[in-house]
Design a protein around this motif. Structure first.
Motif, PDB file in Angstrom:
ATOM      1  N   ALA A 146       0.969  -1.232  -0.210  1.00 43.01           N
ATOM      2  CA  ALA A 146       0.110  -0.078   0.041  1.00 43.01           C
ATOM      3  C   ALA A 146       0.883   1.167  -0.094  1.00 43.01           C
ATOM      4  N   LEU A 147       1.910   1.355   0.558  1.00 43.11           N
ATOM      5  CA  LEU A 147       2.797   2.528   0.670  1.00 43.11           C
ATOM      6  C   LEU A 147       3.513   2.701  -0.629  1.00 43.11           C
ATOM      7  N   LEU A 148       3.936   1.648  -1.312  1.00 44.51           N
ATOM      8  CA  LEU A 148       4.363   1.786  -2.559  1.00 44.51           C
ATOM      9  C   LEU A 148       3.418   2.174  -3.539  1.00 44.51           C
ATOM     10  N   VAL A 149       2.364   1.675  -3.523  1.00 45.62           N
ATOM     11  CA  VAL A 149       1.565   2.024  -4.429  1.00 45.62           C
ATOM     12  C   VAL A 149       0.930   3.431  -4.247  1.00 45.62           C
ATOM     13  N   THR A 150       1.009   4.110  -3.373  1.00 43.99           N
ATOM     14  CA  THR A 150       0.664   5.363  -3.050  1.00 43.99           C
ATOM     15  C   THR A 150       1.680   6.262  -3.097  1.00 43.99           C
ATOM     16  N   GLY A 151       2.946   5.977  -3.269  1.00 45.99           N
ATOM     17  CA  GLY A 151       4.028   6.822  -3.515  1.00 45.99           C
ATOM     18  C   GLY A 151       4.503   7.325  -2.194  1.00 45.99           C
ATOM     19  N   LEU A 152       4.254   6.916  -0.846  1.00 47.48           N
ATOM     20  CA  LEU A 152       4.550   7.616   0.221  1.00 47.48           C
ATOM     21  C   LEU A 152       6.132   7.568   0.442  1.00 47.48           C
ATOM     22  N   PRO A 153       6.917   6.480   0.070  1.00 45.97           N
ATOM     23  CA  PRO A 153       8.066   6.460   0.350  1.00 45.97           C
ATOM     24  C   PRO A 153       8.843   7.661  -0.195  1.00 45.97           C
ATOM     25  N   LEU A 154       8.521   7.984  -1.595  1.00 48.96           N
ATOM     26  CA  LEU A 154       9.501   9.166  -2.254  1.00 48.96           C
ATOM     27  C   LEU A 154       8.713  10.505  -1.794  1.00 48.96           C
ATOM     28  N   ARG A 155       7.475  10.455  -1.537  1.00 49.07           N
ATOM     29  CA  ARG A 155       6.936  11.630  -0.885  1.00 49.07           C
ATOM     30  C   ARG A 155       7.498  12.155   0.449  1.00 49.07           C
ATOM     31  N   ALA A 156       7.647  11.398   1.393  1.00 41.73           N
ATOM     32  CA  ALA A 156       8.194  11.432   2.593  1.00 41.73           C
ATOM     33  C   ALA A 156       9.589  11.953   2.525  1.00 41.73           C
ATOM     34  N   ARG A 157      10.446  11.266   1.722  1.00 39.64           N
ATOM     35  CA  ARG A 157      11.898  11.299   1.430  1.00 39.64           C
ATOM     36  C   ARG A 157      11.979  12.915   1.054  1.00 39.64           C
ATOM     37  N   TRP A 158      11.255  13.183  -0.130  1.00 38.40           N
ATOM     38  CA  TRP A 158      11.306  14.302  -0.462  1.00 38.40           C
ATOM     39  C   TRP A 158      10.688  15.602   0.464  1.00 38.40           C
ATOM     40  N   ALA A 159       9.896  15.234   1.053  1.00 38.17           N
ATOM     41  CA  ALA A 159       9.246  16.301   1.974  1.00 38.17           C
ATOM     42  C   ALA A 159      10.328  16.851   3.039  1.00 38.17           C
ATOM     43  N   LEU A 160      11.186  15.778   3.317  1.00 32.20           N
ATOM     44  CA  LEU A 160      12.512  16.002   4.226  1.00 32.20           C
ATOM     45  C   LEU A 160      13.370  16.644   3.630  1.00 32.20           C
ATOM     46  N   SER A 161      13.587  16.446   2.415  1.00 31.59           N
ATOM     47  CA  SER A 161      14.660  17.134   1.561  1.00 31.59           C
ATOM     48  C   SER A 161      14.524  18.506   0.684  1.00 31.59           C
ATOM     49  N   ARG A 162      13.035  18.712   0.841  1.00 28.75           N
ATOM     50  CA  ARG A 162      12.722  20.023  -0.223  1.00 28.75           C
ATOM     51  C   ARG A 162      13.579  21.092   0.263  1.00 28.75           C
ATOM     52  N   ASP A 163      13.242  21.272   1.575  1.00 25.44           N
ATOM     53  CA  ASP A 163      14.172  22.763   1.958  1.00 25.44           C
ATOM     54  C   ASP A 163      15.536  22.798   1.672  1.00 25.44           C
ATOM     55  N   ALA A 164      16.364  21.607   1.819  1.00 27.28           N
ATOM     56  CA  ALA A 164      17.708  21.707   1.349  1.00 27.28           C
ATOM     57  C   ALA A 164      18.002  22.011  -0.346  1.00 27.28           C
ATOM     58  N   PHE A 165      17.013  21.379  -1.171  1.00 26.55           N
ATOM     59  CA  PHE A 165      16.898  21.604  -2.436  1.00 26.55           C
ATOM     60  C   PHE A 165      16.680  22.919  -2.848  1.00 26.55           C
ATOM     61  N   ALA A 166      15.793  23.565  -2.255  1.00 25.20           N
ATOM     62  CA  ALA A 166      15.374  25.286  -2.537  1.00 25.20           C
ATOM     63  C   ALA A 166      16.600  25.916  -2.097  1.00 25.20           C
ATOM     64  N   ALA A 167      17.436  25.773  -0.588  1.00 26.34           N
ATOM     65  CA  ALA A 167      18.263  26.464  -0.441  1.00 26.34           C
ATOM     66  C   ALA A 167      19.562  26.339  -1.479  1.00 26.34           C
ATOM     67  N   VAL A 168      19.677  25.240  -1.935  1.00 30.87           N
ATOM     68  CA  VAL A 168      20.844  25.148  -3.013  1.00 30.87           C
ATOM     69  C   VAL A 168      20.350  25.899  -4.210  1.00 30.87           C
ATOM     70  N   VAL A 169      19.044  25.968  -4.600  1.00 31.16           N
ATOM     71  CA  VAL A 169      18.763  26.528  -6.019  1.00 31.16           C
ATOM     72  C   VAL A 169      18.822  28.076  -5.739  1.00 31.16           C
ATOM     73  N   THR A 170      18.821  28.533  -4.687  1.00 32.00           N
ATOM     74  CA  THR A 170      18.641  29.834  -4.247  1.00 32.00           C
ATOM     75  C   THR A 170      19.999  30.369  -4.378  1.00 32.00           C
ATOM     76  N   ARG A 171      20.914  29.484  -4.108  1.00 36.66           N
ATOM     77  CA  ARG A 171      22.472  30.045  -4.038  1.00 36.66           C
ATOM     78  C   ARG A 171      23.102  29.909  -5.357  1.00 36.66           C
ATOM     79  N   LEU A 172      22.568  29.249  -6.346  1.00 40.04           N
ATOM     80  CA  LEU A 172      23.139  29.101  -7.747  1.00 40.04           C
ATOM     81  C   LEU A 172      23.689  30.342  -8.363  1.00 40.04           C
ATOM     82  N   PRO A 173      24.362  30.431  -8.949  1.00 43.74           N
ATOM     83  CA  PRO A 173      24.781  31.820  -9.910  1.00 43.74           C
ATOM     84  C   PRO A 173      23.923  32.032 -10.964  1.00 43.74           C
ATOM     85  N   GLU A 174      23.692  33.111 -11.384  1.00 43.16           N
ATOM     86  CA  GLU A 174      22.926  33.385 -12.656  1.00 43.16           C
ATOM     87  C   GLU A 174      23.478  32.669 -13.861  1.00 43.16           C
TER      88      GLU A 174
END
Length: 167
Positions: free
Chosen positions: A58-86
């Motif tokens: 049920a967890l695999l069918v609903t995609g929960l592993p990806l959504r949970a791991r992404w939710a924990l990592s999203r802020d780190a990705f946002a921080a990296v993107v905002t610091r990128l050079p033009e």
């Protein structure tokens, strides 16, 4: 579950998990049969394995592993993107420096693309590439080129996408 928590499916861990689960099913079946043929009552632990299998499926069918791991990592990705050079250009893929670990994902490389950033995740999707992209205006047809063929973008929300691309 970890094999399904990335932008693509990590095939080696997934295949290993299937093999281990196959052995577990055989052991469970033999244990159940021996217990039943010996005339004993069913042990309390017997329904645990099938129940866990249903929960994991049920967890695999609903995609929960990806959504949970992404939710924990999203802020780190946002921080990296905002610091990128033009971007150096607006027409092609410009490689940009990113940390090797962003959140709980290993990133191998990143490119500024028209309209955003594409990040390659280390585990990919078996023989294909996979990763995350920040495309606030959505993916455009110009993202498919000779080295980034047939990208398929799936939204994660807030301008973020997971992608896979065959080569």
């Amino acid at each position: 579950m970890w094999a399904f928590s990335g932008p693509g499916v990590a095939m080696l861990p997934a295949a290993t998990a299937v093999a281990v689960l196959g052995v577990a099913v055989v052991l469970w079946t033999v244990g159940a049969q021996l217990s039943h043929s010996a005339g004993r009552t069913w042990p309390w632990w017997l329904p645990v394995a099938p129940t866990m299998a249903v929960v994991v499926l049920a967890l695999l069918v609903t995609g929960l592993p990806l959504r949970a791991r992404w939710a924990l990592s999203r802020d780190a990705f946002a921080a990296v993107v905002t610091r990128l050079p033009e971007p150096a250009t607006t027409t092609g893929f410009d490689r940009v420096p990113v940390p090797a670990m962003v959140g709980s994902y290993r990133i191998t490389t990143a490119y500024r693309v028209p309209g955003g950033v594409v990040l390659y995740e280390a585990n990919g999707a078996f023989f294909d590439d996979a990763g995350f992209a920040y495309l606030p205006d959505g993916p455009t047809p110009s993202l498919g080129n000779g080295s980034f063929e047939s990208p398929v973008f799936r939204p994660l929300g807030g301008g973020w996408y997971r992608w896979t691309a065959s080569w």
